[in-house]
Motif scaffolding. Structure first.
Motif, PDB file in Angstrom:
ATOM      1  N   VAL A  82     -14.723   6.427  -4.456  1.00 48.89           N
ATOM      2  CA  VAL A  82     -13.670   5.779  -5.246  1.00 48.89           C
ATOM      3  C   VAL A  82     -14.230   5.294  -6.574  1.00 48.89           C
ATOM      4  O   VAL A  82     -15.235   4.578  -6.591  1.00 48.89           O
ATOM      5  CB  VAL A  82     -13.094   4.589  -4.455  1.00 48.89           C
ATOM      6  CG1 VAL A  82     -11.987   3.925  -5.234  1.00 48.89           C
ATOM      7  CG2 VAL A  82     -12.590   5.057  -3.122  1.00 48.89           C
ATOM      8  N   SER A  92     -17.564  11.646  -6.858  1.00 49.71           N
ATOM      9  CA  SER A  92     -16.139  11.903  -6.611  1.00 49.71           C
ATOM     10  C   SER A  92     -15.898  13.363  -6.336  1.00 49.71           C
ATOM     11  O   SER A  92     -14.941  13.728  -5.666  1.00 49.71           O
ATOM     12  CB  SER A  92     -15.315  11.503  -7.826  1.00 49.71           C
ATOM     13  OG  SER A  92     -15.461  10.154  -8.055  1.00 49.71           O
ATOM     14  N   VAL A  97     -10.054  12.794  -1.954  1.00 50.81           N
ATOM     15  CA  VAL A  97      -9.382  11.666  -1.322  1.00 50.81           C
ATOM     16  C   VAL A  97      -9.088  11.940   0.156  1.00 50.81           C
ATOM     17  O   VAL A  97      -9.089  11.022   0.978  1.00 50.81           O
ATOM     18  CB  VAL A  97      -8.110  11.329  -2.132  1.00 50.81           C
ATOM     19  CG1 VAL A  97      -7.113  12.444  -2.089  1.00 50.81           C
ATOM     20  CG2 VAL A  97      -7.477  10.061  -1.649  1.00 50.81           C
ATOM     21  N   MET A 100     -12.063  11.025   1.930  1.00 56.78           N
ATOM     22  CA  MET A 100     -12.174   9.575   2.019  1.00 56.78           C
ATOM     23  C   MET A 100     -11.388   9.046   3.217  1.00 56.78           C
ATOM     24  O   MET A 100     -11.884   8.217   3.981  1.00 56.78           O
ATOM     25  CB  MET A 100     -11.657   8.950   0.726  1.00 56.78           C
ATOM     26  CG  MET A 100     -11.887   7.479   0.648  1.00 56.78           C
ATOM     27  SD  MET A 100     -10.803   6.734  -0.573  1.00 56.78           S
ATOM     28  CE  MET A 100      -9.286   6.689   0.322  1.00 56.78           C
ATOM     29  N   LEU A 157     -10.118  12.090  -6.666  1.00 56.21           N
ATOM     30  CA  LEU A 157      -9.624  10.771  -7.070  1.00 56.21           C
ATOM     31  C   LEU A 157      -9.887  10.501  -8.532  1.00 56.21           C
ATOM     32  O   LEU A 157      -9.026  10.023  -9.263  1.00 56.21           O
ATOM     33  CB  LEU A 157     -10.309   9.696  -6.236  1.00 56.21           C
ATOM     34  CG  LEU A 157      -9.493   9.103  -5.120  1.00 56.21           C
ATOM     35  CD1 LEU A 157     -10.303   8.046  -4.423  1.00 56.21           C
ATOM     36  CD2 LEU A 157      -8.216   8.502  -5.661  1.00 56.21           C
ATOM     37  N   SER A 158     -11.110  10.826  -8.932  1.00 57.26           N
ATOM     38  CA  SER A 158     -11.483  10.543 -10.295  1.00 57.26           C
ATOM     39  C   SER A 158     -10.621  11.340 -11.266  1.00 57.26           C
ATOM     40  O   SER A 158     -10.142  10.817 -12.283  1.00 57.26           O
ATOM     41  CB  SER A 158     -12.966  10.861 -10.412  1.00 57.26           C
ATOM     42  OG  SER A 158     -13.317  11.133 -11.671  1.00 57.26           O
ATOM     43  N   LEU A 233     -12.062  -1.732  -1.007  1.00 57.80           N
ATOM     44  CA  LEU A 233     -11.786  -0.334  -1.318  1.00 57.80           C
ATOM     45  C   LEU A 233     -10.298  -0.090  -1.511  1.00 57.80           C
ATOM     46  O   LEU A 233      -9.878   0.556  -2.466  1.00 57.80           O
ATOM     47  CB  LEU A 233     -12.279   0.478  -0.124  1.00 57.80           C
ATOM     48  CG  LEU A 233     -13.095   1.685  -0.433  1.00 57.80           C
ATOM     49  CD1 LEU A 233     -13.894   2.050   0.777  1.00 57.80           C
ATOM     50  CD2 LEU A 233     -12.182   2.790  -0.806  1.00 57.80           C
ATOM     51  N   TYR A 234      -9.513  -0.632  -0.597  1.00 53.44           N
ATOM     52  CA  TYR A 234      -8.063  -0.472  -0.740  1.00 53.44           C
ATOM     53  C   TYR A 234      -7.573  -1.174  -1.996  1.00 53.44           C
ATOM     54  O   TYR A 234      -6.701  -0.670  -2.696  1.00 53.44           O
ATOM     55  CB  TYR A 234      -7.343  -1.005   0.496  1.00 53.44           C
ATOM     56  CG  TYR A 234      -7.191   0.032   1.567  1.00 53.44           C
ATOM     57  CD1 TYR A 234      -6.200   0.996   1.488  1.00 53.44           C
ATOM     58  CD2 TYR A 234      -8.038   0.069   2.654  1.00 53.44           C
ATOM     59  CE1 TYR A 234      -6.065   1.950   2.446  1.00 53.44           C
ATOM     60  CE2 TYR A 234      -7.909   1.025   3.640  1.00 53.44           C
ATOM     61  CZ  TYR A 234      -6.920   1.967   3.527  1.00 53.44           C
ATOM     62  OH  TYR A 234      -6.783   2.926   4.490  1.00 53.44           O
ATOM     63  N   LEU A 237      -8.405   1.024  -4.832  1.00 54.05           N
ATOM     64  CA  LEU A 237      -7.522   2.190  -4.837  1.00 54.05           C
ATOM     65  C   LEU A 237      -6.194   1.837  -5.487  1.00 54.05           C
ATOM     66  O   LEU A 237      -5.706   2.538  -6.371  1.00 54.05           O
ATOM     67  CB  LEU A 237      -7.247   2.642  -3.403  1.00 54.05           C
ATOM     68  CG  LEU A 237      -8.141   3.681  -2.784  1.00 54.05           C
ATOM     69  CD1 LEU A 237      -7.603   4.044  -1.410  1.00 54.05           C
ATOM     70  CD2 LEU A 237      -8.168   4.917  -3.652  1.00 54.05           C
TER      71      LEU A 237
END
Lengths: 314, 708
Positions: A82, A92, A97, A100, A157-158, A233-234, A237
């Motif tokens: 992340v 990344s 994701v 992840m 994600l990136s 982390l959440y 995000l």
């Protein structure tokens, strides 16, 4: 160089996560008219636990003892994916994701097994409930994430965050739905009120705590740290996907510094919201959680459909 | 050369079956071998000694069983070699064997698709033949003769391999029937139990109905072409309606064998009652042969696919995946649970195959190749881990004499090796990263996320919903296998049998699962190897391969493009090792904090017993409440009362029965319909010869009238 920054970012993730937990606790105490512990208290707790001698049940097998290491490293790996302060880092690319979400599943798998390993009713109860909630939360989360990845047409994600950054401030209905879905899922997955209460040890309401009841010493420290990491982390995000402004796009010291300040500010603000919500809302019954999570799923689905119907290019 | 090794594989499996028949022919074998040694080797003493020793009364059964499984294993090795050779050589080999009727030789064709399934079968057969000798050792010869088990195992494997080689409808159906009937005898192997007999009858019935549908499907194709060879069938020009009819027939026939909902009912009945290594072959490999049939029929023979077929496959696959895992979750019988989980995995494969069809029909061959890749990769993975889990279940049954999950527990202490192998199986099937199950699921998600290229709005909203259903399936599978592993291996033992269980002595019984577990991990870390193989298949079949030819193709998995999605299992593994290593080293450096063992915390009441643990049905209770409509649940709680005024509870009885909806909703009405129809027909059968003569007379008159 890029790899160094990636490792640095992951370290930052790991090191800052107890601070976030402390800050949430601080806010909650303030809101509930209690005297707050120091912001550094989670660090002290972790340090204390690592110095203690762990006591392990006679029933426990090798799995119980290894599980904390697996859980912690799986969560750290998820964190490395992340983008915290900068986008376009090489980690990344090594996992997107979906991977992840897979890391979370990995950690949860072992946590649930560890709960079953000592053969008590509590452990089984916690594992059963955790697997139930997570199996409902995972599709909702993927729904929300798919909305994003389809907009950005990448599951990296990136890349997705960079896409949102480049598009500038565009109000997309799908993102609003996805944001709310992700918030609901995040609350369920990190075991916060109203789904689970991290402060309780009342047997009928425990979920996460029931599984780790037998852990002590360094094992407990690892699991606690992993769950703080997961919370952060959440948070990252949610903030970085939907409000990515401030994140570093090149690797100069200045940009990275700004990125760090920006994410800390955003997280602090998010934590205040979380604390207010936790103070206002009561914990719900276990069998209401399904309605809550199916609502999250519905939001994710609506987000997806509004993307397909309203926003897609044709 | 390649074809020769493929033939060798078939012949060796036949030979192993025939050799098993020698079980009761010890005397004959002894005299024949003595005669030949005397003739050929002039009575060489060493040869004689060797023969005498192995054919001795005591050694003979062991020796023969080993020889049978060695032949079977060699057949597996040859199958792997043939499959790999054809996949790497990218060629197509055709041949004719003059078997059967003189003017109808068997056409043989060995191409990438057959080669890939040869490869799968080969691996599975190798693992099973390592495992087999130890497992069959416990069968008593007079109750369960090895001759029949070995014979039908050999025929079964040969049948499966022949299906893959077939290049005309005749040979295909003969091989298909060989496979079905041989496996029927294997399911009925322990026939002293009436439940097993009815399970095997159900299996045979459904296998034959499926075969009829396949024959009709071939018939539809053949009526538009000249001949039954696949080459002729490929040339046939069908209208859209007829093509769809053929597709539905093939779907029904192959789907019945593959076990998709709602024609899956034979699977959870038949798989648990067969010997474990056979259930491993049936669940791991035979279902894949059905899948091969469907792919061959739709993508190769029918040629042009329609997107509506893809939607049918997608919907059926989704229903099967979700239904399979939800039913699996409620099963207390380990092998039944694994059988239902096969339904789930086949559902996933069908889903992705459906996606592939949709993309193909909409003119996106590259995405179709991606979906095809995901489907075949998952088929390969499922063959590995389901085989592994069935073999593991066999070990557990062998050691504890139990299949009921609720009677196990704590086996991790008595059976350390088995528990580790089984854990790898559980992790793969729950699609956790670093293992192979995750890679195929990741590819499936990537396929589903490419939906933006489609023009049809309904499809564009249907496919993401299917992807979310896939996510739910994966999460439920993880929950299900946490339950399985937790109840079997962790906690305290719930029965004395489980408490006394020890590791198996036979090394082969561990080597078979270990081979599969190693492959699960290897293909999880280096999926590029298998992807390369499948690319050759899709290159031949769809004319399109996946672009994964970046500089470090083996390290990165980037199916669409590196910007869109990438996954690098080796890097993830390295990262995991570093993270775990660092915290392990940091936390264990202080010698004062050595772990101390103590009693489990019992809330101060004392006396934790195994009965206080969560059981299988307790673990799944939340799921039962949330998805209550999925099953027919019959839950009864009754209390025995005692004491004055009958107010004290002496005992509580809890009974839980969970049933599949498909029985009362689909099969019982059909069975009743058939029965009442038979009764109606029975009315004209009076048993009176005069009436029958009257019938003949009437028929004759009508026929004469029709002709004139």
């Amino acid at each position: 160089m890029n790899w160094l920054i990636a490792i640095f970012q992951t370290m930052l993730f790991v090191l800052l996560s107890p601070l976030l937990a402390g800050w949430i606790k601080w806010c909650k105490c303030y809101l509930q008219n209690r005297k707050a512990p120091s912001l550094l208290q989670p660090y002290r707790d972790l340090l204390k636990l690592t110095h203690k001698q762990p006591v392990v049940s006679e029933q426990a097998s090798w799995l119980f003892v290894t599980a904390p290491y697996i859980i912690f490293s799986a969560t750290v790996l998820a964190a490395s994916v992340v983008p915290l302060i900068a986008v376009n880092l090489p980690t990344s690319a090594s996992a997107d994701v979906i991977v992840m979400v897979g890391f979370f599943a990995f950690a949860r798998f072992f946590l649930a097994l560890a709960g079953l390993d000592i053969g008590t009713a509590f452990g089984g109860m916690g594992s059963s409930r955790e697997m139930t909630i997570s199996s409902l939360a995972e599709p909702a989360m993927l729904m929300a994430i798919f909305t994003l990845t389809m907009t950005a047409s990448t599951t990296n994600l990136s890349g997705a965050i960079a896409h949102v950054l480049n598009d500038g401030m565009v109000l997309r209905p799908s993102f609003v739905f996805a944001l709310f879905a992700l918030i609901l899922v995040a609350i369920a997955e990190t075991g916060r009120v109203p789904v689970d209460n991290p402060a309780t040890h009342l047997e009928l309401t425990m979920i996460h705590e029931a599984m780790i009841l037998e852990y002590s010493g360094r094992h407990l420290a690892l699991i606690e740290w992993a769950s703080q990491l997961k919370l952060m982390l959440y948070g990252v995000l949610i903030t970085n996907i939907f409000f990515p402004w401030g994140i570093a796009e090149d690797f100069t010291g200045k940009a990275l510094g700004y990125g760090l300040l920006a994410i800390m500010g955003k997280l602090a603000l998010l934590a205040v919201f979380l604390a207010v919500a936790e103070t206002l809302v009561a914990k719900m019954r276990l069998f209401r959680v399904q309605e809550y999570l199916s609502f999250a799923y519905l939001l994710g689905l609506l987000g997806m459909l509004s993307h397909i119907i309203l926003e897609a290019s044709r | 050369m390649i074809l020769l090794s493929a033939y060798c594989a078939v012949l060796l499996s036949f030979a192993s079956g025939l050799l098993a028949l020698m079980m009761n022919q010890r005397q004959t074998l002894l005299s024949i071998s003595q005669y030949t040694i005397n003739k050929l080797f002039n009575g060489d003493a060493r040869c004689l000694d060797w023969v005498n020793k192995n054919l001795e009364e005591r050694h003979f059964p062991v020796f023969l069983k080993q020889a049978v499984f060695v032949l079977l294993g060699l057949s597996g090795v040859f199958a792997v070699i043939a499959g790999l050779a054809i996949l790497l050589g990218k060629g197509v080999i055709t041949d004719q064997i003059s078997l059967g009727l003189p003017w109808l030789p068997w056409h043989v064709r060995f191409d990438g698709l057959s080669g890939f399934f040869f490869f799968i079968i080969g691996i599975a057969v190798c693992a099973v033949s390592l495992y087999g000798p130890g497992y069959v050792h416990s069968y008593k010869e007079n109750e369960h003769p090895f001759a029949s088990l070995g014979l039908f195992t050999g025929l079964f494997v040969a049948g499966m391999l022949l299906v893959l080689l077939a290049d005309d409808a005749f040979m295909f159906m003969i091989a298909w029937e060989l496979m079905s009937v041989a496996s029927y005898f294997l399911v009925a192997f322990q026939h002293e139990n009436s439940a097993n007999r009815s399970a095997s009858f159900l299996y045979l019935l459904m296998a034959e109905i499926g075969a009829l549908a396949i024959i009709l499907g071939f018939g539809v194709l053949a009526s538009f072409s000249d001949g039954f060879t696949f080459d002729a069938l490929r040339e046939s020009k069908l209208s859209e309606t007829w093509a769809s009819i053929a597709f539905v027939l093939a779907m029904l026939g192959f789907g019945m064998k593959a076990g998709i909902v709602p024609v899956h009912v034979w699977l959870p009945e038949a798989h648990p009652v067969a010997p474990s290594h056979i259930s491993a072959l049936m669940s791991g490999v035979m279902l894949k042969v059905a899948l091969y049939g469907l792919i061959r029929f739709c993508f190769d023979l029918l040629g042009e696919v329609h997107w509506q077929w893809g939607v049918v496959l997608l919907i059926l696959g989704t229903v099967s995946a979700l239904g399979g895992i939800l039913y699996a979750m409620m099963q207390p019988n380990l092998k039944r649970l694994l059988a239902y989980s096969s339904v789930e995995n086949i559902g996933i494969i069908f889903m992705v195959l459906g996606l592939s069809m949709i993309f193909m029909a909409n003119g996106h061959p590259q995405l179709a190749a991606l979906g095809f890749l995901a489907a075949l990769f998952h088929a390969f993975n499922h063959a590995l881990f389901k085989n592994l889990l069935f073999l593991g279940a066999g070990i557990i049954q062998h050691q504890t004499h139990e299949l009921n999950i609720d009677m196990m527990g704590g086996l991790i202490k008595g059976m350390p090796q088995t528990s580790k192998l089984f854990l790898i199986g559980c992790m793969s099937i729950s699609s956790l990263p670093l293992f192979n199950g995750f890679v195929s699921e990741w590819l499936a998600f990537q396929t589903a996320l490419q939906v933006d290229v489609l023009d049809n709005g309904v499809l564009r909203s249907l496919i993401p919903v299917a992807a979310a259903a896939l996510a739910l399936t994966a999460a439920l599978a993880a929950a299900c296998f946490v339950k399985v592993y937790g109840m079997i291996f962790l906690g305290q033992s719930r029965s004395s049998n489980a408490g006394k269980a020890r590791e198996v002595k036979d090394k082969g019984m561990l080597a078979g699962p270990a081979l599969l577990a190693g492959l699960c991990f290897f293909t999880g870390i280096f999926p590029g190897v298998i992807i390369h193989l499948i690319n050759n298949v899709s290159g031949q079949l769809l004319g399109q391969t996946m672009p994964n030819d970046s500089a470090l193709g083996w390290l990165w998995l980037a199916p669409v493009s590196a910007e869109q999605a990438s996954y690098s299992p080796p890097l993830v593994l390295i990262g995991a090792l570093i993270a775990a290593g660092v915290c392990y080293w940091y936390l264990r450096r202080n010698p004062l904090t050595v772990m101390r063992r103590a009693e489990t915390w019992d809330c101060g009441f004392g006396g934790l017993t195994p009965r206080m643990q969560y059981s299988c049905s307790a673990f799944t209770m939340p799921f039962r409440r949330i998805f209550a409509k999925v099953w027919i649940i019959d839950e009864q709680i009754s209390k025995d009362m005692q004491g004055a005024m009958n107010q004290d509870v002496a005992a509580v009885h809890y009974k839980l029965q969970i049933q599949d909806h498909s029985w009362p909703r689909i099969y019982q009405p059909i069975a009743q319909g058939v029965n009442s129809l038979a009764k109606q027909v029975g009315r004209i059968q009076t048993g009176n010869i005069r009436t029958y003569l009257g019938y003949s007379f009437a028929t004759l008159l009508i026929l004469l009238w029709v002709i004139s």
